[in-house]
Design an enzyme around this catalytic site. Structure first.
Site, mmCIF file in Angstrom:
data_model
loop_
_atom_site.group_PDB
_atom_site.id
_atom_site.type_symbol
_atom_site.label_atom_id
_atom_site.label_comp_id
_atom_site.label_asym_id
_atom_site.label_seq_id
_atom_site.Cartn_x
_atom_site.Cartn_y
_atom_site.Cartn_z
ATOM 1 C CG HIS A 95 -4.908 -9.323 -2.916
ATOM 2 N ND1 HIS A 95 -4.088 -8.964 -2.229
ATOM 3 C CD2 HIS A 95 -5.941 -8.714 -2.281
ATOM 4 C CE1 HIS A 95 -4.662 -7.757 -1.205
ATOM 5 N NE2 HIS A 95 -6.078 -7.489 -1.275
ATOM 6 C CG HIS A 112 -6.320 -1.682 -2.562
ATOM 7 N ND1 HIS A 112 -7.770 -0.235 -2.732
ATOM 8 C CD2 HIS A 112 -6.953 -2.414 -1.434
ATOM 9 C CE1 HIS A 112 -8.057 -0.553 -2.190
ATOM 10 N NE2 HIS A 112 -7.520 -1.464 -1.093
ATOM 11 C CG HIS A 148 -2.194 -0.733 0.907
ATOM 12 N ND1 HIS A 148 -3.354 -0.607 0.224
ATOM 13 C CD2 HIS A 148 -2.428 -2.280 1.897
ATOM 14 C CE1 HIS A 148 -3.975 -1.834 -0.094
ATOM 15 N NE2 HIS A 148 -3.642 -2.470 1.265
ATOM 16 N NE ARG A 187 -13.358 0.433 7.264
ATOM 17 C CZ ARG A 187 -12.601 -0.659 5.952
ATOM 18 N NH1 ARG A 187 -13.913 -1.986 6.285
ATOM 19 N NH2 ARG A 187 -12.458 -0.521 5.446
ATOM 20 C CD GLN A 230 -4.665 -4.048 4.881
ATOM 21 O OE1 GLN A 230 -5.195 -3.811 3.394
ATOM 22 N NE2 GLN A 230 -3.961 -2.991 5.518
ATOM 23 C CG HIS A 277 -8.429 -9.173 0.084
ATOM 24 N ND1 HIS A 277 -8.022 -8.195 -0.079
ATOM 25 C CD2 HIS A 277 -8.739 -9.093 1.206
ATOM 26 C CE1 HIS A 277 -9.234 -7.523 -0.470
ATOM 27 N NE2 HIS A 277 -10.562 -9.090 0.817
ATOM 28 C CG ASP A 283 -7.560 1.134 -5.354
ATOM 29 O OD1 ASP A 283 -9.239 0.303 -5.889
ATOM 30 O OD2 ASP A 283 -7.064 1.588 -4.606
ATOM 31 N NE ARG A 288 -8.656 3.553 3.375
ATOM 32 C CZ ARG A 288 -9.151 2.036 3.259
ATOM 33 N NH1 ARG A 288 -10.400 1.424 3.284
ATOM 34 N NH2 ARG A 288 -8.324 0.709 3.525
HETATM 35 ZN ZN ZN Z 1 -7.104 -6.418 -0.783
#
Ligand code: ZN
Length: 523
Positions: A223, A125, A51, A353, A258, A256, A128, A384
């Protein structure tokens, strides 16, 4: 068979020669090219969900320069013992840090080249950006980007190589890539248009027997997420489901979800590993292979300067030289002040969330001010980061909204507003779909929306209202109703972060208490 053709390109000359000659006289039994009674040492290193973290953070943690120091140390150690190393990524190189995002992750791919990655899985991602940028990234990468289950509907072929193979003195290793089928829902729908994301279990069930004919060790670089006991909930099935339903995979290098998986999860004879996120760790799996048997000798997650105290791994100089110009260029682009804030605006994952927050109010107001909408809806998963008190820079703005969505508006009748909000207001907490509202007050109880007011007035079923929402949600992301087919739909083309920046510039002294969330009652 397109699959075979694509993979042949990746064969080393030696392996190709061996397989061709072996085929001519060994029809029945799978060929064996490894040396009998020789113990092969194979070390698989892995990362995932990078990321955009090509540079160390403010505290000197992580970053590709320290990662390279660690990887080089391990390579030397393994080489001294006569072993071999593979370095794999579980995908999601893209999105998360403005310095990377503004440069389309070029520094990250260049860094991966210097680190000597051997292959990576395609993450959600990676979509994106536009397809054009993704294909540019594939050109930058000196290693294959793999996905066996992403099919180009036009050609019927995989968009990327489905797998690649390696050969170490007769020991053959195949690595295939698999990507979550949640991808089209988790990114801008335009970027996955014309692509089919096939069920990984189905694809792997066919591919693994094929790979077994040409490899001694089969690795899936995926992923898809690691979900304990295979309880994947609202997500698409992940690595545990894959391992339980497909025989013959020796190792799954995941991503994914994480997760820091400090111990491999063993399912149906398959080891599942994952190295948290952002290059915080490098996972290290040491294997021994003897006469067809593969043994995991040792496994650990090694922190990359993440532990408290002085960083122990030096920054590799060559890597710093490679990345510094990108860092400098990005800083110029983004470290410009746009306004000031008196108290923190809440944007943490654990906040946005789960409950209405002041940052969500500010975002919705920014979208309304730009478009003249009567009310605005924002998905929690699109926020984010928080905005901290003090100076606000463009970088801060981009960290809150890194995805580059555009602000859209849709004209809806009162009844359509009720129908729409009845879907999105009921999205559960602890999901990216969790919805924030501004300009629309309501009570949400017992699976119903009631007492709905727009702009402080009771909703009129015959009146038309204008709603603002980001393109991601408007296109059906998070399973929101698709608005793009509606006649009253307009994509303004204004990028979310730029709209937020403009709003802050127009109101340069932001007072947090003016953005207190109120008006939505959840019972
Ligand atoms: Zn992901």
């Amino acid at each position: 068979m397109s699959t075979v053709n694509r993979s042949l390109k990746l064969f080393t000359a030696t392996a190709l020669a061996i397989s061709v000659s072996a085929c001519s006289f060994l029809q029945q039994q799978p060929e064996v090219t490894y040396v009998k009674d020789q113990v092969y040492k194979l070390t698989v290193l892995h990362t995932n969900d990078h990321h955009g973290r090509f540079w160390q953070d403010r505290k000197g943690r992580w970053g590709m320069a320290a990662r390279l120091t660690l990887v080089n140390q391990i390579r030397e150690e393994v080489k001294a013992e006569g072993g071999n190393v593979l370095l794999l990524s579980g995908g999601d190189v893209n999105t998360g840090v403005p310095e990377s995002d503004l440069q389309e992750a070029e520094p990250d791919f260049m860094g991966m080249n210097m680190l000597g990655y051997d292959a990576m899985a395609i993450g959600n991602h990676e979509f994106d950006n536009s397809r054009e940028i993704l294909m540019q990234q594939e050109k930058w990468a000196k290693f294959p980007m793999l996905a066996a289950n992403i099919i180009d509907e036009k050609t019927g072929e995989t968009l990327f190589d489905p797998y690649t193979t390696f050969e170490f003195n007769g020991l053959r290793v195949a690595v295939m890539g698999l990507t979550t089928t949640d991808t089209p829902e988790q990114t801008n729908p335009e970027n996955t248009a014309g692509l089919e994301f096939r069920t990984p279990v189905d694809v792997a069930s066919k591919l693994v027997p094929e790979l077994e004919k040409k490899a001694d060790i089969i690795i899936a670089s995926t992923h898809m997420g690691h979900y304990k006991n295979g309880d994947y909930g609202v997500n698409a099935p992940g690595d545990v489901t894959l391992a339980r339903n497909v025989d013959g995979i020796d190792l799954i290098i995941g991503g994914h979800s994480q997760d820091p998986l400090f111990e491999p999860d063993q399912q149906n004879g398959t080891y599942i590993v994952q190295a948290h996120e952002w290059g915080k760790y490098v996972g290290r799996a040491d294997f021994e292979f003897l006469n067809g048997d593969l043994k995991l000798v040792d496994y650990k997650l090694i922190p990359v300067n993440g532990k408290k105290g002085k960083p122990t791994l030096a920054q590799n100089k060559e890597m710093l030289e490679l990345l510094k110009p990108y860092k400098d260029k990005a800083s110029e682009l983004i470290e410009v002040k746009v306004g000031e804030l008196d108290e923190r605006l809440q944007g943490e994952r654990s906040e946005v969330r789960f409950k209405p927050t002041n940052l969500a109010v500010l975002l919705n107001r920014a979208f309304m001010e730009k478009t003249g909408a009567d009310f605005s809806v924002m998905n929690g998963g699109g926020i984010r980061a928080s905005l901290d008190e003090g100076e606000i820079t463009y970088k801060d703005v981009l960290t809150v909204l890194p995805f580059g969505n555009t602000v859209t508006t849709t004209e809806l009748t009162g009844q359509e507003v009720i129908d729409y909000l009845t879907v999105v207001a009921l999205k559960p907490t602890n999901s990216g779909a969790y919805a924030h509202f501004e300009g629309a007050d309501m009570t949400i109880a017992n699976g119903k929306v009631s007492d709905l007011t727009i702009g402080g007035e009771t909703i009129d079923l015959n009146k038309t209202y204008k709603m603002a929402i980001l393109s991601f949600s408007a296109g059906g992301g998070d399973k929101y109703p698709n608005l793009k087919t509606k006649s009253g739909f307009v994509d303004t083309g204004f990028v979310d972060a730029d709209v937020l920046r403009e709003y802050i510039e127009n109101h340069p002294q932001i007072k947090a208490d003016q953005f207190a969330p109120e008006g939505v009652i959840r019972l």
